[in-house]
Write an enzyme that holds these catalytic residues in place. Structure first.
Site, PDB file in Angstrom:
ATOM      1  N   GLY A   1     -29.980  -5.367  38.732  1.00  0.00           N
ATOM      2  CA  GLY A   1     -28.828  -6.257  38.683  1.00  0.00           C
ATOM      3  C   GLY A   1     -28.434  -6.793  40.046  1.00  0.00           C
TER       4      GLY A   1
ATOM      5  CE1 TYR B   1     -31.277 -17.955  31.698  1.00  0.00           C
ATOM      6  CE2 TYR B   1     -29.240 -16.858  32.374  1.00  0.00           C
ATOM      7  CZ  TYR B   1     -29.959 -17.577  31.442  1.00  0.00           C
ATOM      8  OH  TYR B   1     -29.381 -17.932  30.240  1.00  0.00           O
TER       9      TYR B   1
ATOM     10  CE1 TYR C   1     -28.538 -22.943  16.643  1.00  0.00           C
ATOM     11  CE2 TYR C   1     -29.776 -24.758  17.602  1.00  0.00           C
ATOM     12  CZ  TYR C   1     -28.983 -23.636  17.753  1.00  0.00           C
ATOM     13  OH  TYR C   1     -28.640 -23.203  19.023  1.00  0.00           O
TER      14      TYR C   1
ATOM     15  NE  ARG D   1     -39.865 -10.063  27.821  1.00  0.00           N
ATOM     16  CZ  ARG D   1     -40.591 -10.433  26.766  1.00  0.00           C
ATOM     17  NH1 ARG D   1     -40.607 -11.709  26.377  1.00  0.00           N
ATOM     18  NH2 ARG D   1     -41.311  -9.547  26.099  1.00  0.00           N
ATOM     19  CD  GLN D   2     -34.658 -15.471  29.232  1.00  0.00           C
ATOM     20  OE1 GLN D   2     -34.465 -14.329  28.827  1.00  0.00           O
ATOM     21  NE2 GLN D   2     -35.395 -16.350  28.556  1.00  0.00           N
ATOM     22  CE1 TYR D   3     -38.317 -10.622  34.926  1.00  0.00           C
ATOM     23  CE2 TYR D   3     -39.556 -12.606  34.397  1.00  0.00           C
ATOM     24  CZ  TYR D   3     -39.371 -11.238  34.287  1.00  0.00           C
ATOM     25  OH  TYR D   3     -40.237 -10.487  33.525  1.00  0.00           O
TER      26      TYR D   3
ATOM     27  CD  GLU E   1     -28.479 -24.516  22.073  1.00  0.00           C
ATOM     28  OE1 GLU E   1     -29.207 -25.212  21.323  1.00  0.00           O
ATOM     29  OE2 GLU E   1     -28.048 -23.396  21.744  1.00  0.00           O
TER      30      GLU E   1
ATOM     31  N   GLY F   1     -30.950  -9.306  29.115  1.00  0.00           N
ATOM     32  CA  GLY F   1     -31.336  -9.016  27.743  1.00  0.00           C
ATOM     33  C   GLY F   1     -30.241  -9.430  26.788  1.00  0.00           C
TER      34      GLY F   1
END
Length: 396
Positions: free
Chosen positions: A274, A188, A98, A203-205, A140, A386
């Site tokens: 989706g 995900y 940060y 990437r996220q799935y 987090e 995204g």
């Protein structure tokens, strides 16, 4: 929250900052990646950088957060913060990053706005930044503490199924044969792969099986670019190169669009890929014997493009009161309804809770129709694949 003096300064300068925020974020990323090229190579989504989506999302989140603070001095936009924090946790973001962002972001602000950035203005916007950053760090930290997995873990592909011409499902088990942490339907995982040029992209799935499975299962749509958007680097890599026996790095499950424990009527609406979190939710509802009505809505180009359609139908069929409404732009005869989603003759019981996932225009249209049918806006939840450009606009 924001101090009274800073609130007045932020309120006065918000129009100028908002008008320049696009240029500010453009210069911010240029400065950040010039100083830390490994962040673009191994952390940030290069496709979203190339298309400008990530710059737009960052600009909107900063302006939206600041606007919310000055208009709601005793509150903070927790919906926006929680969604960002879940994405950050899936990327293994740490507090030490940060200050790096602060350094280059404020250098960009000073460069774009010049003499308008007085010490008072700099102090006020620094306060905004750290209110947002510290809130994210705290959320987090809690997410990491709740997770049963620290950092990245190696998982072996045990099966691959080509669902359609451009969607493949991957099933994986942990290489170390250790326990598989739980998750909630709708969440995900991040998937990290090493590409041909040496970059490690993430990437996220969405997970497509109900919680309790000994495997991680997710479906990947091959992203094909156009004149303004590049091909999906990770999706094309997974389709072209990953087969049974290969090993991938996965994060712990994250995501705030989750199926709540409720006896209320539900509506699950999706478009295109989706469908993935909705299938996990449907399986969970079937396993738990949800008794209230469940309306399943899906939109796609053709029945052949409808990934996981058999699961969609099978799980809906196992429900005590499940009904489907599938809409196809082409070849709908005998398979569903023609055209785009139209809920005019779809029964939506009173008290329905809705979950949406798909392109933004689709979700906006469905949300509008649901509100017109009496669904409370607070009962409509959504997931964006995204950068979340809808959420930051809503927070502004």
């Amino acid at each position: 929250m924001l101090s009274e003096q800073s609130a007045a300064t932020v309120r006065a300068t918000l129009p100028a900052v908002g008008a320049a925020i696009g240029e500010i974020t453009e210069r911010f990323y240029a400065k950040l990646f010039d100083a830390h090229p490994q962040l673009l190579r191994d952390l940030f989504n290069r496709g979203n950088q190339a298309s400008g989506a990530q710059k737009q999302a960052l600009a909107g989140s900063i302006a939206g957060f600041a606007s919310y603070l000055v208009n709601n001095p005793d509150q903070r936009p927790d919906v926006m913060l929680n969604r960002i924090a879940h994405k950050h946790a899936s990327l293994d973001i740490v507090p030490e990053q940060y200050p790096i962002v602060h350094e280059h972001l404020f250098a960009a602000i000073a460069e774009v706005l010049g003499d308008a950035v007085t010490p008072e203005v700099a102090a006020a916007w620094t306060e905004v930044y750290w209110l947002m950053a510290n809130a994210l760090i705290a959320i987090e930290k809690r997410l990491y503490a709740q997770s049963e997995q620290t950092g990245w873990r190696e998982w072996k592909v045990v099966a691959r199924t080509d669902e359609t011409s451009d969607v493949a499902t991957f099933k994986l088990r942990p290489v170390d044969d250790g326990p598989v942490p739980g998750y909630r339907a709708g969440q995900y995982v991040s998937v990290g792969v090493r590409l041909a040029d040496g970059a490690r992209q993430i990437r996220q799935y969405s997970l497509t099986a109900a919680p309790g499975s000994p495997e991680r299962q997710f479906a990947v749509k091959r992203v094909t670019g156009d004149a303004t958007t590049p091909d999906g680097e990770v999706s094309n890599h997974l389709h072209a190169h990953v087969r049974e026996g290969d090993v991938l790095q996965l994060s712990a499950p994250y995501g705030d669009l989750v199926l709540e424990d409720t006896d209320a009527p539900l509506l699950l609406a999706s478009a295109g890929i989706g469908v993935t979190p909705m299938v996990a939710m449907l399986e969970q509802l079937a396993l738990t014997g949800h008794g209230a009505p469940v309306t399943v809505v899906h939109a796609d180009r053709t029945p052949a493009h409808h990934a996981l359609r058999s699961d969609h139908e099978a799980y809906a069929g196992k429900l005590a009161d499940g009904r489907t409404a599938f809409f196809y732009e082409q070849d709908a005869a005998g398979a569903g309804r023609p055209g785009r989603v139209d809920l005019a003759d779809v029964d939506v019981p009173a008290g329905t809770r809705a979950y949406l996932c798909g392109p933004l225009p689709f979700m906006r249209a469905v949300r509008t129709q649901l509100i017109e049918k009496g669904v409370a806006p607070a009962d409509i939840h959504y997931e964006v694949f995204g950068p979340d450009l809808w959420l930051v606009q809503a927070a502004a």
